[in-house]
Design an enzyme around this catalytic site. Structure first.
Site, PDB file in Angstrom:
ATOM      1  N   TRP A 187       3.740  -1.696   5.917  1.00 47.51           N
ATOM      2  CA  TRP A 187       3.669  -2.057   4.493  1.00 47.51           C
ATOM      3  C   TRP A 187       2.857  -3.332   4.280  1.00 47.51           C
ATOM      4  O   TRP A 187       2.108  -3.432   3.300  1.00 47.51           O
ATOM      5  CB  TRP A 187       5.076  -2.172   3.906  1.00 47.51           C
ATOM      6  CG  TRP A 187       5.825  -0.891   4.052  1.00 47.51           C
ATOM      7  CD1 TRP A 187       6.907  -0.639   4.840  1.00 47.51           C
ATOM      8  CD2 TRP A 187       5.500   0.364   3.429  1.00 47.51           C
ATOM      9  NE1 TRP A 187       7.279   0.683   4.745  1.00 47.51           N
ATOM     10  CE2 TRP A 187       6.442   1.326   3.887  1.00 47.51           C
ATOM     11  CE3 TRP A 187       4.515   0.765   2.530  1.00 47.51           C
ATOM     12  CZ2 TRP A 187       6.416   2.651   3.479  1.00 47.51           C
ATOM     13  CZ3 TRP A 187       4.494   2.096   2.114  1.00 47.51           C
ATOM     14  CH2 TRP A 187       5.431   3.017   2.587  1.00 47.51           C
TER      15      TRP A 187
ATOM     16  N   ASP B 174       7.162  -9.481  -0.104  1.00 47.46           N
ATOM     17  CA  ASP B 174       7.667  -8.151  -0.404  1.00 47.46           C
ATOM     18  C   ASP B 174       9.052  -8.074   0.229  1.00 47.46           C
ATOM     19  O   ASP B 174       9.191  -7.994   1.445  1.00 47.46           O
ATOM     20  CB  ASP B 174       6.729  -7.099   0.192  1.00 47.46           C
ATOM     21  CG  ASP B 174       7.237  -5.678   0.022  1.00 47.46           C
ATOM     22  OD1 ASP B 174       8.333  -5.490  -0.548  1.00 47.46           O
ATOM     23  OD2 ASP B 174       6.533  -4.753   0.474  1.00 47.46           O
TER      24      ASP B 174
ATOM     25  N   LYS C 228      16.476   0.553  -2.300  1.00 47.43           N
ATOM     26  CA  LYS C 228      17.158   0.304  -1.037  1.00 47.43           C
ATOM     27  C   LYS C 228      18.444  -0.502  -1.253  1.00 47.43           C
ATOM     28  O   LYS C 228      19.524  -0.077  -0.868  1.00 47.43           O
ATOM     29  CB  LYS C 228      16.216  -0.393  -0.066  1.00 47.43           C
ATOM     30  CG  LYS C 228      14.945   0.438   0.212  1.00 47.43           C
ATOM     31  CD  LYS C 228      13.939  -0.290   1.049  1.00 47.43           C
ATOM     32  CE  LYS C 228      12.617   0.453   1.108  1.00 47.43           C
ATOM     33  NZ  LYS C 228      12.671   1.734   1.837  1.00 47.43           N
TER      34      LYS C 228
END
Length: 361
Positions: A102, A172, A196
């Site tokens: 990511w 992030d 999440k």
């Protein structure tokens, strides 16, 4: 109905109490005679829900007054572009630390906007660790330094964050936000997809220091942080159901005792599974170095592909969901976000030990 033992990486488990409350309010939210999905986002009822979610997040994370909380769409993936579009000015450079897929994707999007540099990476070692703070050479003139705080695919997590001085630190935190206490004042921007730890997919939280919000009329309107800050994240129709569920999850987090208590529970949950790995004499092999292990995603392999296939098949038959590793690297992964009960982690560890005992007969 028996609840699944859900170890999916995202969308992930939601607290059962939240789902029951949503079920109870499904047809009549705030005495409106409507479902939350039917409310106008300009209505007083939805405005109350929306503002409650923002206020509760500020309380739980001790977000200072000089930060805005934005509830946006597009997932963390859109933030890969919005961050450089808003912050990476001509003549500046954006610095990135690569710790997984990511962060690599975030870098690729930034390259489309302006100059970038990789200032530390664990890519050559299959992203098995977080680089040491001493190895991160922050350019004092950088537009920002970007990190990914938890790496879902590889099971690594930052334990300390870089001191960046006047350079904004951008994180992030999609997969570990609200899992333990964070000093928000150390960051310029924290962003996170909700699916999440915060709620269902569809809403993205952006916590941004106000001095980084600049009304740049050269940007597309919806890609400008200033647009959303000026309109309390209601410039266009928001994901109302996702924001409602976000507000319920935040209420649930308060009821658990806040972030400090949640962190204590999370550390215990991960220890239960890591102990099963470490005590297996190499039958299970953790991907992440012990000093970089994630409390959110426990990644591991077995000694052979044949053993892994059998483990995953028997685990599925036993009622464990979502233990396959990411398609890019295979292996096994247990995602144990805030809503995953400790009991489910203990049951998985017990299953791992039993599988090892029977497999080696």
């Amino acid at each position: 109905m028996k609840r699944a033992r859900n170890f999916n990486a995202g969308p992930a488990a939601l607290p059962e109490e939240v789902l029951k409350r949503a079920q109870n309010e499904w047809l009549n939210i705030e005495d409106s005679g409507m479902s939350v999905m039917e409310l106008s986002h300009r209505s007083a009822q939805f405005e109350k829900i929306h503002n409650h979610a923002i206020a509760t997040l500020k309380e739980l994370m001790s977000i200072p007054e000089n930060y805005e909380v934005l509830l946006l769409q597009g997932g963390a993936s859109l933030q890969f572009s919005m961050v450089p579009l808003n912050l990476l000015k001509e003549g500046k450079r954006a610095d990135y630390v690569l710790t997984g897929a990511w962060s690599d994707k975030a870098l690729k999007e930034a390259k489309k906007v302006g100059e970038t540099a990789v200032v530390a990476s664990s890519k050559e070692e299959k992203y098995s660790f977080i680089p040491s703070l001493e190895d991160i050479k922050v350019n004092e003139d950088a537009a920002y330094l970007h990190i990914t705080s938890n790496n879902t695919i590889y099971g690594t997590q930052w334990k300390q964050f870089p001191e960046t001085g006047n350079v904004p630190l951008i994180a992030d935190m999609s997969s570990d936000i609200l899992s333990e206490k964070v000093d928000v004042s150390k960051f310029g921007i924290i962003y996170a997809g909700a699916q999440k730890n915060l709620g269902p997919s569809g809403v993205t939280v952006v916590i941004i220091r106000k001095d980084l919000i600049e009304d740049n009329d050269q940007l597309p309107t919806v890609l400008n942080y200033a647009t959303h800050a000026k309109n309390n994240s209601l410039y266009n129709t928001p994901p109302t159901l996702a924001i409602y569920l976000l507000s319920l999850v935040l209420d649930w987090a308060k009821e658990q005792g806040g972030v400090e208590k949640i962190a204590e529970i999370n550390h215990n949950k991960s220890k239960i599974i890591y102990d099963a790995i470490d005590e297996s004499n190499g039958f299970y092999k953790g991907h992440a170095r012990p000093d970089s292990r994630s409390h959110m995603n426990v990644t591991f392999n077995l000694q052979t592909e044949e053993a892994e296939k059998q483990f995953l098949a028997e685990a599925k038959a036993a009622g464990f969901v979502g233990l396959n590793g990411h398609r890019s690297i295979g292996g096994c992964r247990a995602s144990i976000y805030n809503a995953v009960p400790t009991a489910h982690c203990q049951e998985l560890a017990d299953f791992m030990r039993e599988f090892q005992k029977n497999y080696q007969k």
